[in-house]
Design an enzyme around this catalytic site. Sequence first.
Site, PDB file in Angstrom:
ATOM      1  N   TYR A  55     -21.917 -96.000   8.112  1.00 46.38           N
ATOM      2  CA  TYR A  55     -22.715 -96.761   7.150  1.00 46.38           C
ATOM      3  C   TYR A  55     -21.889 -96.933   5.874  1.00 46.38           C
ATOM      4  O   TYR A  55     -21.683 -95.999   5.107  1.00 46.38           O
ATOM      5  CB  TYR A  55     -24.014 -96.036   6.818  1.00 46.38           C
ATOM      6  CG  TYR A  55     -25.071 -96.070   7.899  1.00 46.38           C
ATOM      7  CD1 TYR A  55     -24.883 -96.752   9.090  1.00 46.38           C
ATOM      8  CD2 TYR A  55     -26.291 -95.414   7.711  1.00 46.38           C
ATOM      9  CE1 TYR A  55     -25.859 -96.774  10.066  1.00 46.38           C
ATOM     10  CE2 TYR A  55     -27.279 -95.436   8.688  1.00 46.38           C
ATOM     11  CZ  TYR A  55     -27.059 -96.119   9.859  1.00 46.38           C
ATOM     12  OH  TYR A  55     -28.038 -96.129  10.824  1.00 46.38           O
ATOM     13  N   PHE A 210     -35.190-100.773  13.374  1.00 44.01           N
ATOM     14  CA  PHE A 210     -35.788-102.110  13.339  1.00 44.01           C
ATOM     15  C   PHE A 210     -37.317-101.987  13.445  1.00 44.01           C
ATOM     16  O   PHE A 210     -37.949-102.621  14.302  1.00 44.01           O
ATOM     17  CB  PHE A 210     -35.264-103.000  14.461  1.00 44.01           C
ATOM     18  CG  PHE A 210     -33.778-103.260  14.420  1.00 44.01           C
ATOM     19  CD1 PHE A 210     -33.046-103.088  13.264  1.00 44.01           C
ATOM     20  CD2 PHE A 210     -33.115-103.677  15.562  1.00 44.01           C
ATOM     21  CE1 PHE A 210     -31.673-103.331  13.236  1.00 44.01           C
ATOM     22  CE2 PHE A 210     -31.748-103.926  15.542  1.00 44.01           C
ATOM     23  CZ  PHE A 210     -31.033-103.752  14.380  1.00 44.01           C
ATOM     24  N   PRO A 211     -37.962-101.174  12.593  1.00 47.30           N
ATOM     25  CA  PRO A 211     -39.399-100.927  12.740  1.00 47.30           C
ATOM     26  C   PRO A 211     -40.276-102.138  12.442  1.00 47.30           C
ATOM     27  O   PRO A 211     -41.462-102.121  12.760  1.00 47.30           O
ATOM     28  CB  PRO A 211     -39.662 -99.809  11.730  1.00 47.30           C
ATOM     29  CG  PRO A 211     -38.623-100.006  10.676  1.00 47.30           C
ATOM     30  CD  PRO A 211     -37.400-100.451  11.435  1.00 47.30           C
ATOM     31  N   LEU A 212     -39.692-103.183  11.854  1.00 46.05           N
ATOM     32  CA  LEU A 212     -40.446-104.407  11.611  1.00 46.05           C
ATOM     33  C   LEU A 212     -39.941-105.551  12.483  1.00 46.05           C
ATOM     34  O   LEU A 212     -40.293-106.704  12.267  1.00 46.05           O
ATOM     35  CB  LEU A 212     -40.365-104.804  10.126  1.00 46.05           C
ATOM     36  CG  LEU A 212     -41.026-103.809   9.170  1.00 46.05           C
ATOM     37  CD1 LEU A 212     -40.792-104.220   7.726  1.00 46.05           C
ATOM     38  CD2 LEU A 212     -42.520-103.695   9.463  1.00 46.05           C
ATOM     39  N   GLY A 213     -39.143-105.216  13.488  1.00 45.76           N
ATOM     40  CA  GLY A 213     -38.657-106.242  14.391  1.00 45.76           C
ATOM     41  C   GLY A 213     -37.333-106.810  13.932  1.00 45.76           C
ATOM     42  O   GLY A 213     -36.487-106.097  13.373  1.00 45.76           O
ATOM     43  N   GLY A 214     -37.194-108.129  14.136  1.00 42.55           N
ATOM     44  CA  GLY A 214     -35.908-108.808  14.068  1.00 42.55           C
ATOM     45  C   GLY A 214     -35.043-108.585  12.861  1.00 42.55           C
ATOM     46  O   GLY A 214     -35.317-109.085  11.786  1.00 42.55           O
ATOM     47  N   PRO A 217     -31.007-112.914  13.795  1.00 43.27           N
ATOM     48  CA  PRO A 217     -31.645-114.212  14.069  1.00 43.27           C
ATOM     49  C   PRO A 217     -32.123-114.298  15.510  1.00 43.27           C
ATOM     50  O   PRO A 217     -31.429-113.892  16.435  1.00 43.27           O
ATOM     51  CB  PRO A 217     -30.521-115.219  13.783  1.00 43.27           C
ATOM     52  CG  PRO A 217     -29.599-114.510  12.840  1.00 43.27           C
ATOM     53  CD  PRO A 217     -29.643-113.068  13.245  1.00 43.27           C
ATOM     54  N   LEU A 219     -34.693-112.761  16.865  1.00 40.17           N
ATOM     55  CA  LEU A 219     -35.560-111.666  17.278  1.00 40.17           C
ATOM     56  C   LEU A 219     -36.915-111.773  16.576  1.00 40.17           C
ATOM     57  O   LEU A 219     -37.000-112.210  15.430  1.00 40.17           O
ATOM     58  CB  LEU A 219     -34.912-110.315  16.935  1.00 40.17           C
ATOM     59  CG  LEU A 219     -33.661-109.936  17.724  1.00 40.17           C
ATOM     60  CD1 LEU A 219     -33.173-108.557  17.285  1.00 40.17           C
ATOM     61  CD2 LEU A 219     -33.923-109.951  19.212  1.00 40.17           C
TER      62      LEU A 219
END
Length: 300
Positions: A55, A210-214, A217, A219
């Site tokens: 990171y 990715f707890p909120l999804g996409g 691009p 997703l």
Amino acid sequence: METTPTAPFAGRTVRRVGYGALQLERLHDRRGEAVALLRRAVELGVDHVDTAEFYGSGFANAVIREALRPEDGVLVVTKVGADPDPGGRLPLRLAQRPEQLRASVEDNLRSLGVEQLQVVNLRRLDSGPGLRPEGDQVVDLDDQLAVMTALRDEGKIGAIGLSSVTLAGLRRALPAGIACVQNAYSLVARDDEDVLRLCVAEGIAWVPFFPLGGAFPGLPKATGEPAVRAVAASLGVTPAQVGLAWLLHHAPNVLLIPGTADAAHVEANMAAAAITFDDATLATLDAVESRATDVPIGAE
């Protein structure tokens, strides 16, 4: 319907909303702000932080080392399976071989300035969005677990986690003792429901990235769902808070590590733990369609 404020993790009890350090890289040229952000997160109650040597090519670990104090009692979770590659197409390269895993553990120990890494996730790359191993980076799970358990026996690792693992892979790994699983998972991407159920049954923490999804691009994004937006409007909260709160309601072993470089967003993320849903609202959210996200397009 309420959620419990804490959950077990690696022999401890932690708040169910922590902090993911990936976004600290956005403050690379403002290190003081990055340190202040992490201090603010601790003040708000964050007691577990997710990081990795790759990171920001060590920047996140350096900020954690500077910002956190022993008396804060923060559980720092790191991961191996990739190393920094600042000049590459992506800022990381795969490091799946046993000797590379050991070297990555040593790198994290050095950059964090500790004698033991409390929890280390082995990033397997078997499922979900992300890179896929090729050539000599295709390594048998048993070979990887052998070096991880040796490092634990040596006292360099406190507990072992898995990331981007399949159901079969988790079952194979159970005898080694697994503290947590990090897979891509959200309201709109519930491909790994069977893996989550096994984690519940085995008392393993489920820490979705990715707890909120996409994050890429194409997703699906939970915050774009009409049902999520309607619930947010009715409760006077944000769609992102609804997406996070749904995860906490969905299973008792869910721990969240949302990342941000903004202190106001840290506050909003922490506040998601206090959001309650009645049965009808929860049923509405449960009915949101899940779309497959198992595509090799990058790294979290």
